[in-house]
Design a protein around this motif. Structure first.
Motif, short mmCIF file in Angstrom:
data_model
loop_
_atom_site.label_atom_id
_atom_site.label_comp_id
_atom_site.label_asym_id
_atom_site.label_seq_id
_atom_site.Cartn_x
_atom_site.Cartn_y
_atom_site.Cartn_z
N LEU A 121 65.61 44.54 -61.50
CA LEU A 121 66.96 44.96 -61.88
C LEU A 121 67.00 45.47 -63.31
CD1 LEU A 121 68.04 43.32 -59.30
CD2 LEU A 121 70.08 43.02 -60.70
N GLN A 122 66.35 44.70 -64.20
CA GLN A 122 66.37 45.10 -65.62
C GLN A 122 65.76 46.48 -65.80
OE1 GLN A 122 64.42 41.61 -66.91
NE2 GLN A 122 66.27 40.63 -67.72
N GLN A 123 64.68 46.74 -65.05
CA GLN A 123 63.98 48.02 -65.17
C GLN A 123 64.54 49.08 -64.22
OE1 GLN A 123 59.96 46.74 -64.47
NE2 GLN A 123 59.81 45.63 -66.42
N ALA A 124 65.61 48.74 -63.52
CA ALA A 124 66.19 49.65 -62.53
C ALA A 124 65.11 50.17 -61.57
CB ALA A 124 66.93 50.80 -63.21
#
Lengths: 304, 304
Positions: B281-284
């Motif tokens: 999620l953080q790195q999409a």
């Protein structure tokens, strides 16, 4: 994961009688997309005496939707929506956020437009600029089924239907969507889009990741002989806790993508709670762990 | 959390016919504790034609157990076990690990002794030193019910019954417990105690903490207006994922206490998986997240 046949009424007992709520629709209701939500809505609105038009992407879907009676008229040409008083965009989030120009051009400017997307902030940002009578909404009904075979009567009965109006929302358009929700027996709620997205991150999108990580841990921590044992001994508790994590991966990814910020916040909060429980174990604090679990037992009924 | 009446048969269809498996018991079967497991075992073993004696702690429990027919003879005096050929210790883990001296003194030295504890390594360490014919075992059947009203017929049918013998385990004693498990229709499995404890940490004890942390996160992250919204919108996915976390806190704490090492290892592995998902999620990284969730969907059926 539920295996009820898609044509079955998911509610016990007789179908709810459609409410005789006055629907301000001075024309047909258009539904764009006749999957689980759109198809179910089509069935219920017709039972309310409304004329329903269904717009779908593929001709084969149109034929099947017509056979199933999901709308009185089904087609693939957006011109079908020309005289609709209300149009419900029952599309997946990605197609909703990147709408077909032909669809946009065909939406009547005087019609009330609403959607059924499960994340509201990005939909609102996109659609408030696209149509003057847009109302962002989210009927929270679902089964594991999808596609043209999924729609069932009575799906919305007693389920929340959340709208996230802003100061710019046309009050008459909001009232029209509320009437639609009332007609199919849904429980109407209004809140801000950020509140909605935070709430669904916690109770709907976070459980998918929590549950998926459990499947991954059981799958990967167990190698060799232990792998077979873990699979042989898993029972109903494991099955329940992993149900949503083993669900539709496209849907899970789409939710995460569209609700990334609130979901990351929910994950951070979750990790903090989990680390608290882990500390209880590390410190052999059984009184503290017992109190934590007692708190969980006490709070869970509030969510059901 | 399941709300089936405690006297109901939890299996659809007719009750399984007790198997005509030869039971090497040259005397009555004693059951110490007539809760869910002990009571259910008493009912099934009597249907197999065995004589069952039930030892309980309180006189009121004895009266009720006798009324329910959980054993032919029920009492509070350990002398009841004098001529038993097999004794099943169907006690909670804490009482099993710290047994009543009067019970210990009353166990016949020639009898086969087994237990039903859900953690095996500490039980084995304690009981191998206490009785020469002890067999550590774990029938994996359960409902949310507990106490003298909980026992039902057919509880073990098709469920795993795991034994964790060591080189020191008497083979004839092991065979006697296997015959007992077979008689009630359970699926017999043998493995080492550490493997058992690791496996149940992953598929039974870890889900409780994973699920409890989700309840805590939903409960605490949501204050003010959001609190009501979160509660109003929680649906079946949240209910399923939090079921075991909202269960019996004493039982959850006892499992954690008795299986602390394996559970801490399972938690560490779980946290690693969850952090992997969080990084997506953080790195999409939606392709990576989709692949993770696809892996979960593919692996889950192996556990069911």
């Amino acid at each position: 994961m539920t295996s009820a046949p898609s044509s079955a009424n998911p509610f016990p007992g007789p179908l709810p009688t459609p409410m005789a709520q006055p629907l301000p629709a001075a024309g047909p209701v258009g539904i764009v997309g006749l999957g689980l939500i759109g198809g179910s809505l089509g069935l219920d609105l017709q039972r309310c005496g409304l004329e329903v038009r269904g717009l779908v992407h593929r001709q084969t879907t149109a034929v099947r939707a017509q056979q199933r009676g999901l709308a009185q008229r089904v087609g693939t040409d957006p011109a079908l929506l020309a005289d609709c008083a209300v149009v419900v965009l029952a599309l997946p989030l990605d197609r909703l956020l990147d709408p077909d120009p032909a669809l946009l051009a065909a939406l009547p400017r005087q019609a009330v437009i609403t959607d059924v997307g499960s994340v509201k902030q990005p939909v609102l940002q996109r659609w408030q600029a696209l149509h003057p009578r847009f109302v962002a909404s989210h009927p929270m009904a679902g089964t594991a089924e999808a596609g043209v075979e999924a729609g069932v009567e009575g799906l919305f009965q007693g389920r929340p239907w959340v709208a996230t109006p802003t100061a710019a929302t046309d009050p008459a358009a909001l009232a029209a969507v509320q009437a639609l929700a009332g007609a199919v027996g849904a429980h109407w709620l209004c809140c801000s889009a950020p509140d909605h997205d935070q709430a669904v991150a916690l109770i709907s999108h976070l459980p998918v990741l929590v549950s998926a990580a459990l499947l991954q841990a059981a799958d990967r921590a167990a190698d060799g002989e232990l792998a077979g044992l873990v699979r042989a001994l898993a029972s109903s508790g494991f099955a329940d806790t992993t149900r949503v994590g083993g669900g539709n991966p496209e849907l899970g990814t789409l939710m995460a993508r569209c609700n990334r910020g609130p979901l990351l916040a929910a994950l951070a909060s979750y990790r903090q709670q989990l680390e608290g429980l882990e500390r209880r174990l590390q410190q052999a604090d059984w009184v503290g762990l017992g109190a934590d679990l007692e708190g969980c037992r006490a709070s869970r009924p509030d969510f059901l």
